[in-house]
Enzyme design. Structure first.
Site, PDB file in Angstrom:
ATOM      1  N   GLU A  60       5.770  -3.518   0.546  1.00 25.26           N
ATOM      2  CA  GLU A  60       5.858  -3.103  -0.723  1.00 25.26           C
ATOM      3  C   GLU A  60       4.953  -2.009  -1.100  1.00 25.26           C
ATOM      4  O   GLU A  60       3.745  -1.959  -1.011  1.00 25.26           O
ATOM      5  CB  GLU A  60       5.174  -4.323  -1.576  1.00 25.26           C
ATOM      6  CG  GLU A  60       5.734  -4.275  -3.095  1.00 25.26           C
ATOM      7  CD  GLU A  60       4.784  -3.616  -4.023  1.00 25.26           C
ATOM      8  OE1 GLU A  60       4.788  -2.293  -4.391  1.00 25.26           O
ATOM      9  OE2 GLU A  60       3.979  -4.195  -4.530  1.00 25.26           O
TER      10      GLU A  60
ATOM     11  N   GLY B 202       0.747  -1.195   0.251  1.00 24.47           N
ATOM     12  CA  GLY B 202       0.022  -0.049   0.085  1.00 24.47           C
ATOM     13  C   GLY B 202       0.812   1.110  -0.075  1.00 24.47           C
ATOM     14  O   GLY B 202       1.976   1.183  -0.438  1.00 24.47           O
ATOM     15  N   SER B 203       0.383   2.461   0.533  1.00 23.16           N
ATOM     16  CA  SER B 203       1.046   3.479   0.522  1.00 23.16           C
ATOM     17  C   SER B 203       1.923   3.796   1.673  1.00 23.16           C
ATOM     18  O   SER B 203       2.167   3.177   2.673  1.00 23.16           O
ATOM     19  CB  SER B 203      -0.065   4.663   0.694  1.00 23.16           C
ATOM     20  OG  SER B 203      -0.699   4.607   1.903  1.00 23.16           O
TER      21      SER B 203
ATOM     22  N   THR C  26       0.592   4.876   5.140  1.00 26.11           N
ATOM     23  CA  THR C  26       0.112   3.844   5.904  1.00 26.11           C
ATOM     24  C   THR C  26       0.919   2.875   6.391  1.00 26.11           C
ATOM     25  O   THR C  26       0.896   2.416   7.578  1.00 26.11           O
ATOM     26  CB  THR C  26      -1.100   2.945   4.950  1.00 26.11           C
ATOM     27  OG1 THR C  26      -2.026   4.064   4.483  1.00 26.11           O
ATOM     28  CG2 THR C  26      -1.699   1.837   5.730  1.00 26.11           C
ATOM     29  N   ALA C  27       1.979   2.593   5.663  1.00 29.59           N
ATOM     30  CA  ALA C  27       3.174   1.783   6.108  1.00 29.59           C
ATOM     31  C   ALA C  27       3.761   2.161   7.448  1.00 29.59           C
ATOM     32  O   ALA C  27       4.244   1.659   8.270  1.00 29.59           O
ATOM     33  CB  ALA C  27       4.097   1.601   4.963  1.00 29.59           C
TER      34      ALA C  27
ATOM     35  N   CYS D 136       1.827   0.315  -9.005  1.00 27.62           N
ATOM     36  CA  CYS D 136       2.914   0.843  -8.082  1.00 27.62           C
ATOM     37  C   CYS D 136       4.026   0.939  -9.094  1.00 27.62           C
ATOM     38  O   CYS D 136       4.938   1.797  -8.797  1.00 27.62           O
ATOM     39  CB  CYS D 136       2.861   0.159  -6.772  1.00 27.62           C
ATOM     40  SG  CYS D 136       3.067  -1.417  -7.207  1.00 27.62           S
TER      41      CYS D 136
HETATM   42  P1  ADP Z   1      -4.967   3.843  -0.322  1.00 29.24           P
HETATM   43  O1  ADP Z   1      -4.828   5.152   0.509  1.00 29.24           O
HETATM   44  O2  ADP Z   1      -4.585   4.273  -1.900  1.00 29.24           O
HETATM   45  O3  ADP Z   1      -6.237   2.992  -0.057  1.00 29.24           O
HETATM   46  P2  ADP Z   1      -3.548   2.320   1.647  1.00 29.24           P
HETATM   47  O4  ADP Z   1      -2.203   2.066   1.888  1.00 29.24           O
HETATM   48  O5  ADP Z   1      -4.029   3.414   2.685  1.00 29.24           O
HETATM   49  O6  ADP Z   1      -3.753   2.884   0.415  1.00 29.24           O
HETATM   50  O7  ADP Z   1      -4.396   0.857   1.615  1.00 29.24           O
HETATM   51  C1  ADP Z   1      -3.788  -0.282   1.421  1.00 29.24           C
HETATM   52  C2  ADP Z   1      -4.399  -1.220   2.543  1.00 29.24           C
HETATM   53  O8  ADP Z   1      -3.902  -0.790   3.797  1.00 29.24           O
HETATM   54  C3  ADP Z   1      -5.899  -1.414   2.583  1.00 29.24           C
HETATM   55  O9  ADP Z   1      -6.209  -2.658   2.864  1.00 29.24           O
HETATM   56  C4  ADP Z   1      -6.435  -0.536   3.853  1.00 29.24           C
HETATM   57  O10 ADP Z   1      -7.489  -0.948   4.506  1.00 29.24           O
HETATM   58  C5  ADP Z   1      -5.147  -0.663   4.616  1.00 29.24           C
HETATM   59  N1  ADP Z   1      -5.051   0.262   5.665  1.00 29.24           N
HETATM   60  C6  ADP Z   1      -5.330   1.452   5.829  1.00 29.24           C
HETATM   61  N2  ADP Z   1      -4.795   2.224   6.866  1.00 29.24           N
HETATM   62  C7  ADP Z   1      -4.327   1.162   7.769  1.00 29.24           C
HETATM   63  C8  ADP Z   1      -4.028   1.282   9.170  1.00 29.24           C
HETATM   64  N3  ADP Z   1      -4.001   2.473   9.557  1.00 29.24           N
HETATM   65  N4  ADP Z   1      -3.831   0.262   9.624  1.00 29.24           N
HETATM   66  C9  ADP Z   1      -3.797  -1.077   8.794  1.00 29.24           C
HETATM   67  N5  ADP Z   1      -4.202  -1.121   7.561  1.00 29.24           N
HETATM   68  C10 ADP Z   1      -4.492   0.008   7.218  1.00 29.24           C
END
Ligand code: ADP
Length: 487
Positions: free
Chosen positions: A255, A233-234, A237-238, A288
């Site tokens: 990733e 993901g982003s 969030t990571a 990505c």
């Molecule tokens: P986008 O903003 O493009 O949706 P994210 O990285 O936020 O990308 O999302 C990728 C995944 O991470 C999704 O399954 C989302 O639900 C999950 N996610 C988003 N925020 C959190 C968090 N605080 N903790 C764990 N997982 C999360």
């Protein structure tokens, strides 16, 4: 309601925990990005459902671990067979849910889902190195032991395909799994859960909790009973997940995003270069790995730009179920607005938008026109931030040193593309690039034996072949003395 019909297929919208469907007190609405059609109400999981799923995975772990790679492999190969038998259903569901092209799902993506599972199941049996060596008469025995419960958090751009890059090696390594798919694209994960049941994967080995990242996702990554967290993901969030994992010292594999360069050398075949550059719009730019920064040698920039524009003009935007469509909608209104925000700000800054630059008003909804920004101001957000939409920038360079500095000049390091007609010259460039994957005169060729992942802020760790098992397994060395035996 717990079951919805999508593309003529019944899908359960409840969590899959310990082999059973489990409801939540709350739900959220899931719509199709193609035309906004209501698809269904999805269970909105939280800490209670996450606790139940992790407990189910913990309980199932000892028996699954003990089964060994060969018996696990038989069940996983059965699962892969079922995915192959259900390619059409999975492809139709995924297209309605995330808006990616049906023809890609049918021909490439869903067959790859089966391949992902099969590959890792077979790799665990045949290809892991169980090294044995002697130290002063003592025998070292290296083994790949199951590690426990793996939490998998996955994105919406290629939902089942990316999930199975994680599910395949985790289950093959003998771990049990709790999957939290992206909230915008939950449906194939649910259908896949039914296939695991049909394949005879024991209850609790594979669990799915639906819900939002800030709720189900946050509860899962903070859970103390995990052995691994794998996330795609982003970057923002990571960082949240890394903080949460730190409290329990849970190992993470990330990733993340990219702002990859696509370098067109002066000696490149310009037709090939234009073709590869236009491919960076694939999946409506929601990839990505995309080489979103076209770095073009000044001497050929004008000719390349003409060829690129001609090629881009042939792209057909429309309903992703139409086999002639090349570019479908963006996945969700929130994401569409994010992309539009980047382009609107670039316009306000006076950046030179030479192709697209606006929503496709003929189609309405979430369709954004393929866009090219020419010679953007160095350092502006359109060149430095990941947009994750059909928005490319083109910049020129004159020397190798300059292009290497430009290519490496972001916080990311996921991928890079080099188009060149001269092998030796291409190699002098590829050697200097900081990226997990570099493609030369091609794009998106991926072998599951190869490492895949990002340098710098694009990730932590690598997937693929042994690298996947290095993460999901507990690697152990057993040292056996020649002394003390009674035989
Ligand atoms: P986008 O903003 O493009 O949706 P994210 O990285 O936020 O990308 O999302 C990728 C995944 O991470 C999704 O399954 C989302 O639900 C999950 N996610 C988003 N925020 C959190 C968090 N605080 N903790 C764990 N997982 C999360």
């Amino acid at each position: 309601m717990s079951t919805i019909s999508v593309a003529g297929v019944d899908i359960d919208t409840r969590h899959y925990i310990g082999g059973k469907r489990v409801a939540s007190p709350e739900s959220y609405t899931n719509t199709s990005p193609i035309d906004g059609t209501f698809l269904g109400e999805i269970a909105r999981g939280n800490a209670d459902e996450v606790d139940a799923a992790v407990a189910a995975a913990r309980a199932a772990f000892p028996a699954w671990a003990k089964l060994g790679p060969v018996k696990r492999g038989a069940l996983l190969n059965k699962l892969a067979d079922l995915v192959e038998e259900n390619v059409e259903a999975l492809a139709n569901i995924e297209t309605l849910d995330n808006g990616a092209l049906l023809r890609s799902h049918l021909r490439g993506v869903m067959p790859r889902v089966a391949m992902n599972i099969r590959f890792f199941a077979d790799y665990a049996i045949n290809d892991l190195h169980h090294d044995v060596f002697e130290t002063r008469g003592h025998t070292n025995n290296v083994s790949w032991d199951p590690s426990g419960v793996a939490a998998l958090i996955t994105p919406w751009n290629a939902p089942l395909m990316l999930a199975t890059w994680k599910i395949g090696p985790a289950l093959a390594a003998g771990d049990t799994v709790v999957l939290k798919p992206a909230e915008w694209t939950p449906l194939t994960a649910s259908y896949f859960a039914d296939l695991t049941k049909q394949a005879g994967i024991p209850d609790g080995v594979f669990n799915v909790v639906f819900g939002f990242g800030s709720e189900a996702g946050a509860a899962l990554t903070a859970h103390p009973d995990l052995s691994r967290i794998s996330f795609t993901g982003s970057v923002p969030t990571a960082k949240i997940i890394a903080r949460s994992a730190a409290d329990n010292l849970t190992p993470v594999s990330f990733e993340l995003g990219g702002k990859s360069p696509c370098i067109i050398m002066a000696d490149a075949d310009l037709d090939l270069a234009a073709e590869i550059a236009v491919e960076q719009y694939d999946n409506a730019g929601q990839v990505c790995l995309s080489g979103t920064r076209l770095l073009v040698h000044e001497s050929i920039a004008e000719t390349f730009a003409e060829k690129f524009a001609a090629k881009a003009a042939t792209l057909k935007q429309g309903d992703p179920r139409d086999p002639d469509t090349d570019i479908g909608p963006q996945v969700h209104r929130v994401h569409f607005d994010r992309i539009k925000g980047f382009v609107d700000r670039a316009k306000a800054e006076g950046q030179n938008i030479v192709i697209g630059g606006e929503p496709n008003t003929d189609l309405g909804g979430l369709y954004f026109r393929p866009t090219l920004v020419s010679n953007p101001t160095p350092g502006s957000e359109i060149v430095t931030s990941e947009i994750f939409g059909p928005v490319l920038c083109m910049q020129t360079f004159t020397t190798d040193d300059e292009v290497v500095a430009m290519a490496n000049g972001t916080e990311f390091g996921l991928a890079a593309v080099v188009v060149s007609g001269d092998r030796a010259h291409a190699e002098t460039i590829t050697r200097q690039l900081v990226a997990g994957t570099v493609w030369v005169n091609c794009f998106f060729v991926r072998d599951l034996r190869a490492p895949f992942g990002g340098s710098k802020k694009s990730g932590i760790g690598r997937d693929g072949g042994t690298w996947s098992f290095d993460f999901y397994a507990d690697v152990k060395n057993t040292v056996i003395s020649p002394n003390g035996w009674k035989e």
